[in-house]
Scaffold this motif. Sequence first.
Motif, PDB file in Angstrom:
ATOM      1  N   LYS A   1       0.815  -1.221   0.000  1.00  0.00           N
ATOM      2  CA  LYS A   1       0.000   0.000   0.000  1.00  0.00           C
ATOM      3  C   LYS A   1       0.848   1.270   0.000  1.00  0.00           C
ATOM      4  CE  LYS A   1      -0.519   0.205   4.986  1.00  0.00           C
ATOM      5  NZ  LYS A   1      -1.384   0.250   6.126  1.00  0.00           N
ATOM      6  N   ARG A   2       2.136   1.175   0.291  1.00  0.00           N
ATOM      7  CA  ARG A   2       3.023   2.340   0.269  1.00  0.00           C
ATOM      8  C   ARG A   2       3.418   2.744  -1.154  1.00  0.00           C
ATOM      9  NH1 ARG A   2       7.703   0.231   3.969  1.00  0.00           N
ATOM     10  NH2 ARG A   2       7.162  -1.628   2.787  1.00  0.00           N
ATOM     11  N   VAL A   3       3.213   1.846  -2.120  1.00  0.00           N
ATOM     12  CA  VAL A   3       3.543   2.139  -3.515  1.00  0.00           C
ATOM     13  C   VAL A   3       2.396   2.943  -4.122  1.00  0.00           C
ATOM     14  CG1 VAL A   3       4.003   1.168  -5.794  1.00  0.00           C
ATOM     15  CG2 VAL A   3       4.965   0.074  -3.751  1.00  0.00           C
ATOM     16  N   LYS A   4       2.744   4.092  -4.694  1.00  0.00           N
ATOM     17  CA  LYS A   4       1.761   5.016  -5.282  1.00  0.00           C
ATOM     18  C   LYS A   4       2.189   5.357  -6.708  1.00  0.00           C
ATOM     19  CE  LYS A   4       0.343   5.896  -0.930  1.00  0.00           C
ATOM     20  NZ  LYS A   4      -0.682   5.068  -0.374  1.00  0.00           N
ATOM     21  N   ASN A   5       1.221   5.710  -7.546  1.00  0.00           N
ATOM     22  CA  ASN A   5       1.541   6.195  -8.888  1.00  0.00           C
ATOM     23  C   ASN A   5       2.106   7.605  -8.799  1.00  0.00           C
ATOM     24  OD1 ASN A   5       0.762   3.968 -10.454  1.00  0.00           O
ATOM     25  ND2 ASN A   5      -1.371   4.595 -10.390  1.00  0.00           N
ATOM     26  N   SER A   6       3.178   7.841  -9.546  1.00  0.00           N
ATOM     27  CA  SER A   6       3.797   9.160  -9.573  1.00  0.00           C
ATOM     28  C   SER A   6       3.077  10.052 -10.573  1.00  0.00           C
ATOM     29  CB  SER A   6       5.267   9.033  -9.964  1.00  0.00           C
ATOM     30  OG  SER A   6       5.839  10.307 -10.139  1.00  0.00           O
ATOM     31  N   PRO A   7       2.564  11.202 -10.133  1.00  0.00           N
ATOM     32  CA  PRO A   7       1.850  12.103 -11.039  1.00  0.00           C
ATOM     33  C   PRO A   7       2.729  12.722 -12.127  1.00  0.00           C
ATOM     34  CG  PRO A   7       1.307  12.613  -8.768  1.00  0.00           C
ATOM     35  CD  PRO A   7       2.454  11.641  -8.741  1.00  0.00           C
ATOM     36  N   ASP A   8       4.045  12.776 -11.898  1.00  0.00           N
ATOM     37  CA  ASP A   8       4.918  13.410 -12.882  1.00  0.00           C
ATOM     38  C   ASP A   8       5.856  12.443 -13.595  1.00  0.00           C
ATOM     39  OD1 ASP A   8       6.766  12.867 -10.891  1.00  0.00           O
ATOM     40  OD2 ASP A   8       7.266  14.958 -10.494  1.00  0.00           O
ATOM     41  N   GLY A   9       5.675  11.138 -13.364  1.00  0.00           N
ATOM     42  CA  GLY A   9       6.487  10.146 -14.054  1.00  0.00           C
ATOM     43  C   GLY A   9       7.887   9.972 -13.494  1.00  0.00           C
ATOM     44  N   GLU A  10       8.151  10.530 -12.314  1.00  0.00           N
ATOM     45  CA  GLU A  10       9.461  10.411 -11.668  1.00  0.00           C
ATOM     46  C   GLU A  10       9.306   9.599 -10.381  1.00  0.00           C
ATOM     47  OE1 GLU A  10      12.166  11.553 -13.110  1.00  0.00           O
ATOM     48  OE2 GLU A  10      11.082  12.617 -14.687  1.00  0.00           O
ATOM     49  N   TYR A  11      10.423   9.022  -9.926  1.00  0.00           N
ATOM     50  CA  TYR A  11      10.410   8.345  -8.635  1.00  0.00           C
ATOM     51  C   TYR A  11      10.492   9.389  -7.522  1.00  0.00           C
ATOM     52  CZ  TYR A  11      11.209   3.744 -10.697  1.00  0.00           C
ATOM     53  OH  TYR A  11      11.082   2.582 -11.407  1.00  0.00           O
ATOM     54  N   HIS A  12       9.707   9.165  -6.469  1.00  0.00           N
ATOM     55  CA  HIS A  12       9.748  10.004  -5.277  1.00  0.00           C
ATOM     56  C   HIS A  12       9.743   9.052  -4.092  1.00  0.00           C
ATOM     57  CE1 HIS A  12       8.757  13.778  -7.430  1.00  0.00           C
ATOM     58  NE2 HIS A  12       8.163  12.933  -8.251  1.00  0.00           N
ATOM     59  N   TRP A  13      10.677   9.253  -3.185  1.00  0.00           N
ATOM     60  CA  TRP A  13      10.814   8.383  -2.019  1.00  0.00           C
ATOM     61  C   TRP A  13      10.521   9.175  -0.771  1.00  0.00           C
ATOM     62  CZ3 TRP A  13      15.755   7.138   0.961  1.00  0.00           C
ATOM     63  CH2 TRP A  13      15.572   6.013   1.793  1.00  0.00           C
ATOM     64  N   CYS A  14       9.591   8.687   0.010  1.00  0.00           N
ATOM     65  CA  CYS A  14       9.238   9.306   1.279  1.00  0.00           C
ATOM     66  C   CYS A  14       9.691   8.350   2.374  1.00  0.00           C
ATOM     67  CB  CYS A  14       7.735   9.535   1.380  1.00  0.00           C
ATOM     68  SG  CYS A  14       7.044  10.490   0.011  1.00  0.00           S
ATOM     69  N   ALA A  15      10.631   8.809   3.185  1.00  0.00           N
ATOM     70  CA  ALA A  15      11.192   7.940   4.219  1.00  0.00           C
ATOM     71  C   ALA A  15      11.539   8.764   5.445  1.00  0.00           C
ATOM     72  CB  ALA A  15      12.448   7.248   3.690  1.00  0.00           C
ATOM     73  N   HIS A  16      11.519   8.101   6.580  1.00  0.00           N
ATOM     74  CA  HIS A  16      11.968   8.750   7.808  1.00  0.00           C
ATOM     75  C   HIS A  16      13.420   9.149   7.600  1.00  0.00           C
ATOM     76  CE1 HIS A  16       8.357   7.598  10.009  1.00  0.00           C
ATOM     77  NE2 HIS A  16       8.478   6.407   9.474  1.00  0.00           N
ATOM     78  N   GLN A  17      13.753  10.385   7.866  1.00  0.00           N
ATOM     79  CA  GLN A  17      15.101  10.888   7.613  1.00  0.00           C
ATOM     80  C   GLN A  17      16.010  10.816   8.842  1.00  0.00           C
ATOM     81  OE1 GLN A  17      15.967  11.692   4.451  1.00  0.00           O
ATOM     82  NE2 GLN A  17      13.912  11.097   3.885  1.00  0.00           N
ATOM     83  N   ALA A  18      15.446  10.581   9.995  1.00  0.00           N
ATOM     84  CA  ALA A  18      16.264  10.529  11.210  1.00  0.00           C
ATOM     85  C   ALA A  18      15.614   9.590  12.220  1.00  0.00           C
ATOM     86  CB  ALA A  18      16.392  11.927  11.806  1.00  0.00           C
ATOM     87  N   GLY A  19      16.369   9.221  13.214  1.00  0.00           N
ATOM     88  CA  GLY A  19      15.816   8.389  14.280  1.00  0.00           C
ATOM     89  C   GLY A  19      15.911   6.906  13.990  1.00  0.00           C
ATOM     90  N   ILE A  20      15.201   6.146  14.779  1.00  0.00           N
ATOM     91  CA  ILE A  20      15.301   4.690  14.718  1.00  0.00           C
ATOM     92  C   ILE A  20      14.775   4.116  13.398  1.00  0.00           C
ATOM     93  CG2 ILE A  20      13.111   4.133  15.832  1.00  0.00           C
ATOM     94  CD1 ILE A  20      14.873   2.072  17.485  1.00  0.00           C
ATOM     95  N   ASP A  21      13.817   4.789  12.769  1.00  0.00           N
ATOM     96  CA  ASP A  21      13.257   4.323  11.503  1.00  0.00           C
ATOM     97  C   ASP A  21      13.935   4.968  10.285  1.00  0.00           C
ATOM     98  OD1 ASP A  21      11.422   2.559  12.552  1.00  0.00           O
ATOM     99  OD2 ASP A  21       9.817   4.042  12.684  1.00  0.00           O
ATOM    100  N   ALA A  22      15.105   5.570  10.469  1.00  0.00           N
ATOM    101  CA  ALA A  22      15.785   6.266   9.370  1.00  0.00           C
ATOM    102  C   ALA A  22      15.908   5.337   8.169  1.00  0.00           C
ATOM    103  CB  ALA A  22      17.153   6.750   9.816  1.00  0.00           C
ATOM    104  N   GLY A  23      15.543   5.850   7.022  1.00  0.00           N
ATOM    105  CA  GLY A  23      15.625   5.078   5.791  1.00  0.00           C
ATOM    106  C   GLY A  23      14.454   4.147   5.557  1.00  0.00           C
ATOM    107  N   HIS A  24      13.522   4.076   6.482  1.00  0.00           N
ATOM    108  CA  HIS A  24      12.342   3.218   6.333  1.00  0.00           C
ATOM    109  C   HIS A  24      11.321   3.922   5.444  1.00  0.00           C
ATOM    110  CE1 HIS A  24       9.214   0.351   7.357  1.00  0.00           C
ATOM    111  NE2 HIS A  24       8.415   1.381   7.586  1.00  0.00           N
TER     112      HIS A  24
END
Length: 112
Positions: free
Chosen positions: A78-101
Amino acid sequence: MSHSGIVSNANVAALSLFAAAAFAASPVDAHQAPTGWTYPWACCSNMDCQEVEDKSVSEKPQGYVIQSTGEVVAYGDKRVKNSPDGEYHWCAHQAGIDAGHTICLFVPPKGF
């Protein structure tokens, strides 16, 4: 009113205009993709999304692979979404214990 008061008011007005122009010319809001579409709040909390290069995400039979972390996000996740502009976009925790998740992964439609 003295001459210095006029100059001072003019300076204030000029600085206000400069500040407004600088704000308007600032980079895209953190909650928006570079092309201007808005990331869903649930994906980024106004700070965790970014456009990434095509080579940052690869595919294998199990799903999309985030190259920087090795994380695999299944195609049907369910985290996979269609990109409205045809590019990859990654949304991830940038800090803390879940960094990179991965929170959300926007992928180009297959025909893009």
